[in-house]
Design an enzyme around this catalytic site. Structure first.
Site, PDB file in Angstrom:
ATOM      1  N   LYS A 146      -1.690   7.071   2.178  1.00 19.14           N
ATOM      2  CA  LYS A 146      -1.976   7.728   3.543  1.00 19.14           C
ATOM      3  C   LYS A 146      -0.936   8.993   3.198  1.00 19.14           C
ATOM      4  O   LYS A 146       0.492   7.925   3.649  1.00 19.14           O
ATOM      5  CB  LYS A 146      -1.115   6.245   4.077  1.00 19.14           C
ATOM      6  CG  LYS A 146      -1.589   5.578   5.127  1.00 19.14           C
ATOM      7  CD  LYS A 146      -1.721   4.652   5.810  1.00 19.14           C
ATOM      8  CE  LYS A 146      -1.911   4.870   7.423  1.00 19.14           C
ATOM      9  NZ  LYS A 146      -3.572   5.233   7.570  1.00 19.14           N
ATOM     10  N   GLU A 157     -15.311   8.162   6.860  1.00 20.74           N
ATOM     11  CA  GLU A 157     -14.704   7.095   7.772  1.00 20.74           C
ATOM     12  C   GLU A 157     -15.054   7.369   9.357  1.00 20.74           C
ATOM     13  O   GLU A 157     -15.928   8.244   9.357  1.00 20.74           O
ATOM     14  CB  GLU A 157     -13.550   7.769   7.406  1.00 20.74           C
ATOM     15  CG  GLU A 157     -13.049   6.894   6.339  1.00 20.74           C
ATOM     16  CD  GLU A 157     -10.793   6.679   6.279  1.00 20.74           C
ATOM     17  OE1 GLU A 157     -10.849   6.218   7.422  1.00 20.74           O
ATOM     18  OE2 GLU A 157     -11.005   7.164   4.341  1.00 20.74           O
ATOM     19  N   ARG A 193       0.941  -0.831   0.079  1.00 22.55           N
ATOM     20  CA  ARG A 193      -0.163  -0.292  -0.134  1.00 22.55           C
ATOM     21  C   ARG A 193       0.330   1.189  -0.160  1.00 22.55           C
ATOM     22  O   ARG A 193       0.387   2.285  -0.584  1.00 22.55           O
ATOM     23  CB  ARG A 193      -1.040  -0.084   1.101  1.00 22.55           C
ATOM     24  CG  ARG A 193      -1.872   1.227   1.025  1.00 22.55           C
ATOM     25  CD  ARG A 193      -3.066   1.126   2.370  1.00 22.55           C
ATOM     26  NE  ARG A 193      -2.429   0.970   3.272  1.00 22.55           N
ATOM     27  CZ  ARG A 193      -3.137   1.011   4.883  1.00 22.55           C
ATOM     28  NH1 ARG A 193      -4.157   0.482   4.920  1.00 22.55           N
ATOM     29  NH2 ARG A 193      -2.685   1.159   6.237  1.00 22.55           N
TER      30      ARG A 193
HETATM   31  C1  LIG Z   1      -4.655   4.169   7.924  1.00 23.80           C
HETATM   32  C2  LIG Z   1      -5.876   4.592   8.465  1.00 23.80           C
HETATM   33  C3  LIG Z   1      -7.079   3.855   8.930  1.00 23.80           C
HETATM   34  C4  LIG Z   1      -7.198   2.612   9.012  1.00 23.80           C
HETATM   35  O1  LIG Z   1      -5.999   1.813   7.953  1.00 23.80           O
HETATM   36  P1  LIG Z   1      -5.036  -0.181   8.622  1.00 23.80           P
HETATM   37  O2  LIG Z   1      -4.579   0.138   7.406  1.00 23.80           O
HETATM   38  O3  LIG Z   1      -6.556  -0.169   8.625  1.00 23.80           O
HETATM   39  O4  LIG Z   1      -4.847   0.921   9.657  1.00 23.80           O
HETATM   40  C5  LIG Z   1      -8.103   4.189   8.078  1.00 23.80           C
HETATM   41  N1  LIG Z   1      -8.423   5.699   7.709  1.00 23.80           N
HETATM   42  C6  LIG Z   1      -7.144   6.319   7.197  1.00 23.80           C
HETATM   43  C7  LIG Z   1      -7.468   8.166   7.058  1.00 23.80           C
HETATM   44  C8  LIG Z   1      -6.013   5.924   7.772  1.00 23.80           C
HETATM   45  O5  LIG Z   1      -4.702   6.877   7.445  1.00 23.80           O
END
Ligand SMILES: *Cc1c(COP(=O)(O)O)cnc(C)c1O
Length: 352
Positions: free
Chosen positions: A192, A228, A89
């Site tokens: 991210k 989210e 990712r």
């Molecule tokens: C990292 C993140 C998540 C959760 O992702 P995981 O891979 O399950 O840790 C969800 N939303 C946002 C905005 C994130 O930065």
């Protein structure tokens, strides 16, 4: 791989009393991109960077990160959970941010070595782990708005306990943000990248000011559909069906979200990935048809929610108590992570 030995090791903290991400281990991993190639993976003592204030990441935010965990059970067995998925990712985030791709296997081997070296830093208490933070930043010192020529990749480690100790009977309440947005389709919400969080602080501050613990984000276009919760993905249980917003280009593709979906489907829960509007959520909460709502992410795995507030209405979910789906998911996923349950999904890599 190169190794630089530390002259002195730090005193280990009290693992019973950890605050998230405040303490770092003795070593870190680094790798530099120069002249169009990645250098060696280096494991070296954790140290401060000596860098130019003109570095591009400070000015224009060209940077990305990941978060994953290593676990140690009471037999002393160490495991890494879906770490290669995180690295894959990260390469996707790198593409979105015009940063170089890296070899997932090479970096993974480096992380494995780092974890082996730091095994005494992995707490074994329930809900505890060693948090792994891979990061990549633009390091060229120049003020011109351009893609950096140089990058630094690094991994730091932090022993962590329970993220938000959820209190059964007094679960946190969410504030539905109907003006400010986290991410828009076509923006960087799926990556991210560093700026996404900085841009969301204002909404968190507003939610706190109104007396709520976290933000429930809506879509940027119509302010109508759920995206989210806080820094996590989200799921609702309505009429016995587990519903999570479908990935749409602005929702982050959480690895825990993916794990939750795989577990629920395998164990014959009814699952839907679809658009879900805030009106549907509020109606379901009001009528009691919504029996659970929870955040989903690496840091807390499952974060149960006790109430939701939107446009002056507030509804309590399940009497602010932790629900059965939440309990099942926490038990199953943490059980796989700590090798209490067999790894039926191929998520765990043992570190020996
Ligand atoms: C990292 C993140 C998540 C959760 O992702 P995981 O891979 O399950 O840790 C969800 N939303 C946002 C905005 C994130 O930065």
């Amino acid at each position: 791989m190169k190794f630089i030995k530390a002259n002195q090791l730090k005193q280990k903290p009290d693992f019973n009393n950890l605050h998230f991400g405040e303490i770092f281990t003795d070593y870190m991993l680094t790798m530099d991109w120069e002249d169009g190639v990645w250098g060696d993976v280096v494991i070296e003592p954790f140290h401060n960077f000596d860098c130019s204030p003109a570095m591009l990441v400070f000015h224009y935010g060209q940077g990305i990160f990941e978060g994953c965990k290593a676990y140690k059970n009471d037999k002393g067995e160490i495991s890494l959970f879906r770490t290669k998925d995180n690295l894959a990712r990260m390469n996707k985030s790198a593409e979105r941010m015009c940063m170089p791709q890296f070899d997932v296997d090479k970096v993974f081997e480096g992380i494995k070595e780092l974890i082996k070296l730091e095994k005494d830093w992995i707490p074994t208490l329930p809900s505890s782990s060693l948090y792994i933070r891979p990061t990549m930043i633009a390091t060229q010192a120049v003020l011109g708005v351009r893609v950096s020529r140089n990058f630094k990749f690094f991994v730091i480690l932090s022993p962590v306990g329970k993220y938000h100790p959820a209190e059964d009977g007094n679960l946190p309440a969410l504030y539905v943000e109907d003006h400010l947005v986290r991410a828009a389709v076509g923006g960087t919400g799926e990556a991210k990248c560093l700026g996404n969080y900085g841009a969301s602080y204002y909404a968190f501050a507003k939610a706190k000011e109104h007396g709520y613990e976290d933000v429930l984000w809506l879509d940027a276009c119509e302010h109508k559909y759920i995206e989210e919760v806080g820094t996590m993905n989200v799921m609702f249980v309505i009429d016995g069906v587990c519903v999570t917003p479908a990935l749409n280009g602005s929702i982050l593709q959480g690895i825990t979200r993916n794990s939750v979906l795989q577990v629920l489907r395998k164990y014959n829960y009814k699952v839907e990935e679809r658009k879900i509007s805030i009106d549907e959520v509020m109606e379901a909460a009001k009528s009691g048809r919504m029996t659970e709502c929870f955040g989903i992410g690496t840091a807390a795995v499952i974060s149960p929610v006790g109430a939701i507030a939107y446009k002056g209405q507030e509804y309590v979910i399940n009497g602010k108590h932790i629900g059965p789906t939440e309990k099942f998911l926490v038990d199953k996923i943490t059980g796989i992570q700590t090798k209490r349950y067999p790894d039926e999904f191929g998520w765990v890599i043992d570190v020996k």
